[in-house]
Design a protein around this motif. Structure first.
Motif, PDB file in Angstrom:
ATOM      1  N   PHE A 204       0.817  -1.212   0.000  1.00 14.98           N
ATOM      2  CA  PHE A 204       0.000   0.000   0.000  1.00 14.98           C
ATOM      3  C   PHE A 204       0.854   1.266   0.000  1.00 14.98           C
ATOM      4  O   PHE A 204       0.321   2.374   0.017  1.00 14.98           O
ATOM      5  N   CYS A 205       2.183   1.080  -0.029  1.00 17.31           N
ATOM      6  CA  CYS A 205       3.115   2.198  -0.233  1.00 17.31           C
ATOM      7  C   CYS A 205       3.488   2.344  -1.704  1.00 17.31           C
ATOM      8  O   CYS A 205       4.133   3.326  -2.079  1.00 17.31           O
ATOM      9  N   SER A 206       3.134   1.375  -2.531  1.00 11.37           N
ATOM     10  CA  SER A 206       3.595   1.300  -3.909  1.00 11.37           C
ATOM     11  C   SER A 206       2.677   2.073  -4.854  1.00 11.37           C
ATOM     12  O   SER A 206       1.480   1.759  -4.970  1.00 11.37           O
ATOM     13  N   GLU A 207       3.238   3.066  -5.534  1.00 14.22           N
ATOM     14  CA  GLU A 207       2.450   3.843  -6.499  1.00 14.22           C
ATOM     15  C   GLU A 207       1.909   2.952  -7.611  1.00 14.22           C
ATOM     16  O   GLU A 207       0.765   3.108  -8.048  1.00 14.22           O
ATOM     17  N   ALA A 208       2.733   2.012  -8.077  1.00 12.00           N
ATOM     18  CA  ALA A 208       2.296   1.130  -9.163  1.00 12.00           C
ATOM     19  C   ALA A 208       1.123   0.266  -8.726  1.00 12.00           C
ATOM     20  O   ALA A 208       0.150   0.086  -9.466  1.00 12.00           O
ATOM     21  N   MET A 209       1.193  -0.293  -7.502  1.00 14.58           N
ATOM     22  CA  MET A 209       0.093  -1.108  -7.015  1.00 14.58           C
ATOM     23  C   MET A 209      -1.164  -0.268  -6.832  1.00 14.58           C
ATOM     24  O   MET A 209      -2.268  -0.667  -7.236  1.00 14.58           O
TER      25      MET A 209
END
Length: 405
Positions: A218-223
């Motif tokens: 949930f820190c990942s921009e792509a996700m």
């Protein structure tokens, strides 16, 4: 607000998995392909565990693990041994690969490597604990290797509650007709976890660590972009994170003297590859204040995790173990630089809580950022490299917190 618990966690920590000797890896694969019997694995495994326990003791590590030598992958077989859960990848004729979230970081990595993401385990019936723990044998054997007064130091690494939920699309962690909602699924999984933790507690376990890649996603921009574009999602990513925190808290209900930590993993796959990137800023406030654990094992070995600023949100009754030493590659970090990074992190903790650096340091520890072998083959470094890394962690701890375990 009570003070942060200590011992565990210890000032010098490690995340759990350690490089497996080649003999053990070969024997486990031989058992898997039926060229060797399971009975042949036991003495090889136990010998390796004895040796790796001694390694930890020699390096001054107090949170003793079995190096995850009893497992092929870091998550073990907890879900696979629950009633109602089935490894559908073992079915003749396969399964529908469309059940996966294509943008889930670990799914993307596993798919790239080998077509399907390892075990494909879903609920095909109502989930229930059988009363037999898949983790208990690991703990019981470790108890034979350390003095009784150190049993409470033994650390057992535990499966993420959402491990077989996040990777699948909405309502695809269970087959049609088994559960009507995630809430029903979460409730049964939580009861199974509570049963598991009670069994382990009754056997004497007092130090648990959940290994969790999913919350870090949930820190990942792509996700997050993939989530936003997925028309099947019935919750926003923020709502899903909130639901997971509530779910985890139900799973991790435990007695007050049972120390529980969580490792926010960013991926530790073949060749030292990671799954996701992104600073903790997005989730830190919720993670530190709403999740019912005492200790957060955070990865800070590369810039992919961002800076220490999110540590300003750390409450006074919780700890952070700073994973500033990498377990992925053999190059040894500089002792002085690692000490300085610990002090820098402490300054952010102090700023957030209105404390001095010395007071903030009481809630910090140091470790490698992840395990050395989350999977059987391990990361691309040697056994002596690993020893030096653990000795470095111990040395940094001795410099920052002299005389403390």
């Amino acid at each position: 607000m009570s003070s942060a618990p200590r011992n565990p966690p210890f000032r010098a920590e490690h995340i759990g998995s350690l490089l497996r000797p080649e003999e053990l890896v070969k024997k486990r694969y031989a058992v898997a392909d039926k060229s060797a019997s399971p009975d042949e694995l036991v003495p090889v495994e136990q010998k390796a565990i004895k040796e790796v326990v001694k390694l930890q003791q020699d390096c001054g590590i107090h949170s003793i693990t079995n190096g995850e030598y009893s497992r092929h992958q870091f998550w073990g077989t907890f879900f696979e041994t629950l009633e109602g859960m089935e490894e559908v990848n073992l079915r003749e004729g396969g399964y529908d690969q469309s059940i996966f979230r294509a943008y889930a970081p670990d799914v993307k990595s596993f798919m790239h490597a080998k077509t399907v993401p390892n075990s494909v385990t879903v609920a095909t019936g109502k989930i229930k604990h059988t009363g037999t723990s898949s983790f208990l044998p690991e703990f019981e054997y470790l108890k034979t290797l350390v003095p009784k007064d150190q049993w409470s130091n033994i650390k057992l690494t535990l499966t993420s509650p959402s491990w077989y939920h996040f990777r699948y699309g909405p309502k695809k962690a269970y087959v049609d007709g088994v559960y009507q909602s995630d809430e029903e699924y979460f409730n049964d999984v939580a009861q199974a976890y509570q049963k598991e933790l009670q069994i382990l507690y009754d056997a004497g376990l007092r130090n648990g660590q959940v290994d969790d890649p999913n919350l870090a996603y949930f820190c990942s921009e792509a996700m997050l972009e993939g989530w936003k574009n997925d028309k099947e999602n019935f919750q926003t990513s923020d709502e899903q994170l909130d639901a997971y925190i509530k779910f985890y808290n139900a799973c991790l209900k435990r007695p007050d003297d049972f120390h529980m930590g969580i490792h926010l993993c960013r991926g530790n796959y073949i060749g030292g590859n990671h799954f996701s990137e992104g600073a903790y800023d997005r989730i830190a406030a919720k993670l530190f204040n709403n999740l019912d654990v005492s200790t957060y094992y955070l990865e800070y070995d590369t810039p992919r995790a961002g800076g220490f600023e999110p540590l300003k949100s750390l409450p006074k009754n919780k700890n952070v173990v700073l994973g500033v030493v990498t377990s992925k590659f053999p190059k040894l970090e500089d002792h002085k630089e690692m000490v300085e990074r610990v002090y820098k992190a402490a300054d952010y903790v102090a700023e957030g809580s209105g404390q001095s650096r010395e007071e903030a340091l009481q809630r910090l520890c140091v470790s490698p950022q992840c395990g050395f072998a989350s999977h059987a083959e391990g990361n691309p470094l040697g056994y002596e490299d690993m020893r030096k890394k653990l000795q470095l962690v111990r040395g940094v701890a001795d410099t920052v917190w002299p005389g403390q375990p």
